[in-house]
Design a protein around this motif. Sequence first.
Motif, mmCIF file in Angstrom:
data_model
loop_
_atom_site.group_PDB
_atom_site.id
_atom_site.type_symbol
_atom_site.label_atom_id
_atom_site.label_comp_id
_atom_site.label_asym_id
_atom_site.label_seq_id
_atom_site.Cartn_x
_atom_site.Cartn_y
_atom_site.Cartn_z
ATOM 1 N N GLN A 103 0.516 -0.753 0.335
ATOM 2 C CA GLN A 103 -0.396 -0.316 -0.194
ATOM 3 C C GLN A 103 0.943 1.048 0.264
ATOM 4 O OE1 GLN A 103 -2.255 0.360 3.195
ATOM 5 N NE2 GLN A 103 -3.873 1.374 2.148
ATOM 6 N N LEU A 104 0.473 2.095 -0.505
ATOM 7 C CA LEU A 104 1.004 3.779 -0.801
ATOM 8 C C LEU A 104 0.628 4.718 -0.183
ATOM 9 C CD1 LEU A 104 2.699 3.290 -4.682
ATOM 10 C CD2 LEU A 104 3.583 2.513 -2.425
ATOM 11 N N SER A 105 0.812 5.436 0.091
ATOM 12 C CA SER A 105 -0.040 7.152 0.087
ATOM 13 C C SER A 105 -0.450 7.451 -0.571
ATOM 14 C CB SER A 105 1.574 7.461 1.701
ATOM 15 O OG SER A 105 1.750 6.634 2.794
ATOM 16 N N PRO A 106 -0.464 9.035 -0.447
ATOM 17 C CA PRO A 106 -1.207 9.634 -0.629
ATOM 18 C C PRO A 106 0.163 10.367 -2.137
ATOM 19 C CG PRO A 106 -2.371 9.705 0.305
ATOM 20 C CD PRO A 106 -1.223 9.142 0.771
ATOM 21 N N ASP A 107 1.284 10.413 -1.738
ATOM 22 C CA ASP A 107 2.545 10.960 -1.917
ATOM 23 C C ASP A 107 3.589 10.371 -3.123
ATOM 24 O OD1 ASP A 107 3.525 9.753 -0.216
ATOM 25 O OD2 ASP A 107 4.450 11.514 0.538
ATOM 26 N N GLY A 108 2.967 8.917 -3.023
ATOM 27 C CA GLY A 108 3.418 7.914 -3.610
ATOM 28 C C GLY A 108 5.356 6.969 -2.533
ATOM 29 N N SER A 109 4.933 7.227 -2.013
ATOM 30 C CA SER A 109 5.650 6.547 -0.703
ATOM 31 C C SER A 109 5.179 5.135 0.034
ATOM 32 C CB SER A 109 6.492 7.344 0.456
ATOM 33 O OG SER A 109 5.597 8.093 1.657
ATOM 34 N N ALA A 130 -14.243 -2.659 -0.055
ATOM 35 C CA ALA A 130 -14.787 -2.000 -0.598
ATOM 36 C C ALA A 130 -14.604 -0.428 -0.536
ATOM 37 C CB ALA A 130 -16.958 -2.271 -0.577
ATOM 38 N N GLU A 131 -13.936 -0.102 0.566
ATOM 39 C CA GLU A 131 -13.671 1.645 1.752
ATOM 40 C C GLU A 131 -12.121 2.100 0.235
ATOM 41 O OE1 GLU A 131 -15.686 3.606 2.631
ATOM 42 O OE2 GLU A 131 -17.093 2.511 2.192
ATOM 43 N N LEU A 132 -11.072 0.534 0.329
ATOM 44 C CA LEU A 132 -9.815 1.496 -0.015
ATOM 45 C C LEU A 132 -9.521 2.008 -1.137
ATOM 46 C CD1 LEU A 132 -6.888 0.051 1.142
ATOM 47 C CD2 LEU A 132 -7.171 -1.708 -0.488
ATOM 48 N N LYS A 133 -8.967 2.723 -0.975
ATOM 49 C CA LYS A 133 -8.941 3.999 -2.414
ATOM 50 C C LYS A 133 -6.972 4.336 -2.343
ATOM 51 C CE LYS A 133 -12.700 4.906 -1.679
ATOM 52 N NZ LYS A 133 -14.399 4.469 -2.310
ATOM 53 N N SER A 134 -6.794 3.809 -1.572
ATOM 54 C CA SER A 134 -4.908 4.001 -1.682
ATOM 55 C C SER A 134 -4.526 2.784 -3.352
ATOM 56 C CB SER A 134 -4.151 2.816 -0.794
ATOM 57 O OG SER A 134 -4.476 3.662 0.252
ATOM 58 N N ASN A 135 -3.604 3.471 -3.619
ATOM 59 C CA ASN A 135 -2.949 2.813 -5.415
ATOM 60 C C ASN A 135 -1.520 1.864 -4.348
ATOM 61 O OD1 ASN A 135 -3.912 4.504 -7.215
ATOM 62 N ND2 ASN A 135 -2.096 6.085 -7.304
ATOM 63 N N PHE A 136 -0.880 0.884 -5.013
ATOM 64 C CA PHE A 136 -0.693 -0.424 -4.572
ATOM 65 C C PHE A 136 0.500 -0.270 -5.552
ATOM 66 C CE2 PHE A 136 -3.920 -1.252 -2.386
ATOM 67 C CZ PHE A 136 -3.222 -1.611 -0.902
ATOM 68 N N LYS A 137 2.062 -0.952 -5.025
ATOM 69 C CA LYS A 137 3.079 -1.177 -5.542
ATOM 70 C C LYS A 137 3.165 -2.404 -5.938
ATOM 71 C CE LYS A 137 6.767 -1.128 -3.326
ATOM 72 N NZ LYS A 137 8.308 -1.094 -3.325
ATOM 73 N N LEU A 138 3.279 -2.622 -6.774
ATOM 74 C CA LEU A 138 2.891 -4.217 -7.721
ATOM 75 C C LEU A 138 4.100 -4.547 -7.399
ATOM 76 C CD1 LEU A 138 0.981 -5.647 -9.628
ATOM 77 C CD2 LEU A 138 2.527 -5.821 -10.220
ATOM 78 N N VAL A 139 4.974 -5.770 -7.427
ATOM 79 C CA VAL A 139 6.072 -6.230 -7.602
ATOM 80 C C VAL A 139 6.357 -7.730 -8.186
ATOM 81 C CG1 VAL A 139 7.677 -6.830 -7.363
ATOM 82 C CG2 VAL A 139 7.395 -4.902 -5.586
ATOM 83 N N VAL A 140 6.418 -7.777 -9.605
ATOM 84 C CA VAL A 140 6.515 -8.833 -9.612
ATOM 85 C C VAL A 140 7.696 -10.289 -9.244
ATOM 86 C CG1 VAL A 140 6.705 -10.748 -12.816
ATOM 87 C CG2 VAL A 140 5.810 -8.078 -12.273
ATOM 88 N N LYS A 141 7.329 -11.210 -8.717
ATOM 89 C CA LYS A 141 8.052 -12.472 -8.836
ATOM 90 C C LYS A 141 8.504 -13.290 -9.244
ATOM 91 C CE LYS A 141 8.802 -10.153 -4.278
ATOM 92 N NZ LYS A 141 9.967 -9.582 -4.294
#
Length: 449
Positions: free
Chosen positions: A174-180, A241-252
Motif C-alpha cells: 500500500q502507498l501513501s497519497p504522495d507515492g511513498s 470496498a472502502e479502500l482508495k489507495s494505490n499499490f506498488k506491484l512487484v513481480v515475483k
Amino acid sequence: MNITQEKTGNLNAVVKIKITPADYSEKVDKAIKDQAKKAQLPGFRKGMVPAGHIKKMYGKTILVDEVNNLLSDTLTNYIAEQKLEILGQPLPQLDDPREFKWDNTDEFEFDYELGLAPAFEVNISSKDKFTEYVIKADQETLETRIKSIRRSYGKMSNPEVSAEDDVLYTELTQLSPDGSVFESGITSSATVRLDQIKDKKIHKSLIGLKQNDEVTIDIQKALEDAAVIAKALNISEEDAAELKSNFKLVVKNVNRLEEADLNQEFFDKIFGEGTVTDEAGFRTKITEEVEGMLKQDAERKLSNDIYEDLLKKHAFELPDEFLRRWLKATNEKLTDEELAEGYDDFAKNLKWTLIENKIIKDNSIEIKYEDVVQAAKAKLDAQFKMYSQSPLPEDQLAQYAVQFLQDKENANRTFEEVKALKTFEQIKSIVTLEEKAIDYDKFVALDKK
C-alpha cells in the motif's frame, strides 16, 4: 362430531369442527392405558402403574394431544372428501374467546381459516404466437471457447516477460497519497490474472514485465470487485470496498498456460480416439457445442416469454390477505418489511404453479420416475463435461444419478424441473412458434431488454 364450512369471501372459507366427549374419550382412555404399560415411575414396577395414576399426572396433556391429533386428521380428511383446493395450510383462528376446562367433559369447537385456489381455465391456442430464436455463434465466441479448451489441456511455463493472458505472482504494498510506502499499511502476496483486468491502461502496464519489475496500480480499477480485492489483500470485503489507495506491484514470477497443439493426441483426448482427425473437424465440433449451449439460452428466453405472457393473460385473484398471514405464521423470522418486499414475487410464482398444475391435470401429463432419472443424468453429464470432454460410461452415470436423487432436496428440485419441462413442451405443441435466426450479440442485447 360436526363439521361445517362457511364461505367468507370468493377465495376464503372457515371450517368449524365441533367435538364431543364421545369423539375423543375412547382415544384418550387408550392413550392413558398405553402409557401406563410403558411408564417407569418411582414406587411402581414397569408396566404396573395404575391407569388412574397416569390420568391424574398426565391426563390433561394426553387429552390435548389426542384432541389435536383428532382435529388434524378430521380437517385433512374433510378437505380431501370435499375436494377443496386450498393454498397454504389451514390457519386456526387465534382470536377465539372460548375457553375450555380440558377435563374430559368439554365439547370443543375450533375454527380454521382456509385460502381457496381460484377456479380458472387455461386459454392457449395456435393464435398465441412466440418467437423461437436460432442463435448463430459468432467468431469471437467460438475463438474464446477454442482458446479455453486448448488452455485446459495445455502446459504451464514460466516465461521471462509477461504477455496478455499470463498470471503474475506478485507482492502488493500500500502507498501513501504522495507515492511513498504507507507505514503500517497493507502488504500481501497475491496472484493477478491479466485476463481478468478490464481497465485497458492498467492491463497494458502489466504486459512486458519481468521478475522484480515494479509498477503502481489503482487497486479499485485493477481488480474492481470487492471480493477479489479482499482475497488479494487478505482483508474484509467491507474494508476492500472502502479502500482508495494505490499499490506498488512487484513481480515475483510469471506463469503462462500454453495452449495445446491442434494435433491428433489433443483431438483424441477431447472427443475419443479417431472421432476428429483435423482442425476443421475440431472447429465443427466446437461450433456444435457452442450453438448447443446457445440453444439452451434461446429456450430459456422462449420459456420466459411464454411464462410472462400466460401470467398476463390469466390475471386471476389470490386470497392475498390469507396468504400473507399464512406466510407470517409459518416463517417466524419473516419481518413485515421482508413480507411486503417479497410478496409480489411469491404471488407471481404461485399463480404460475396453479397454471402449470392446471395444464398437467387437463392434459393428463405423467411425470414418471424414469423421467426424473434421465433429467438427473443429463444434469450430471453436463457438469462432468465442464471438466472433461470425455463422456462418462452409461452405467457409471446411472449410478451417480441414483445417488444424486437419494437426497430429498435434489429429487424434489429435479422433479420440479421435469414438471416445468413437460409443461412448456405441452404449451409449445399448441401455440405458434415463429423461428428467427439471430446473431449472438444481438440476442444478448435483446435478452437484456
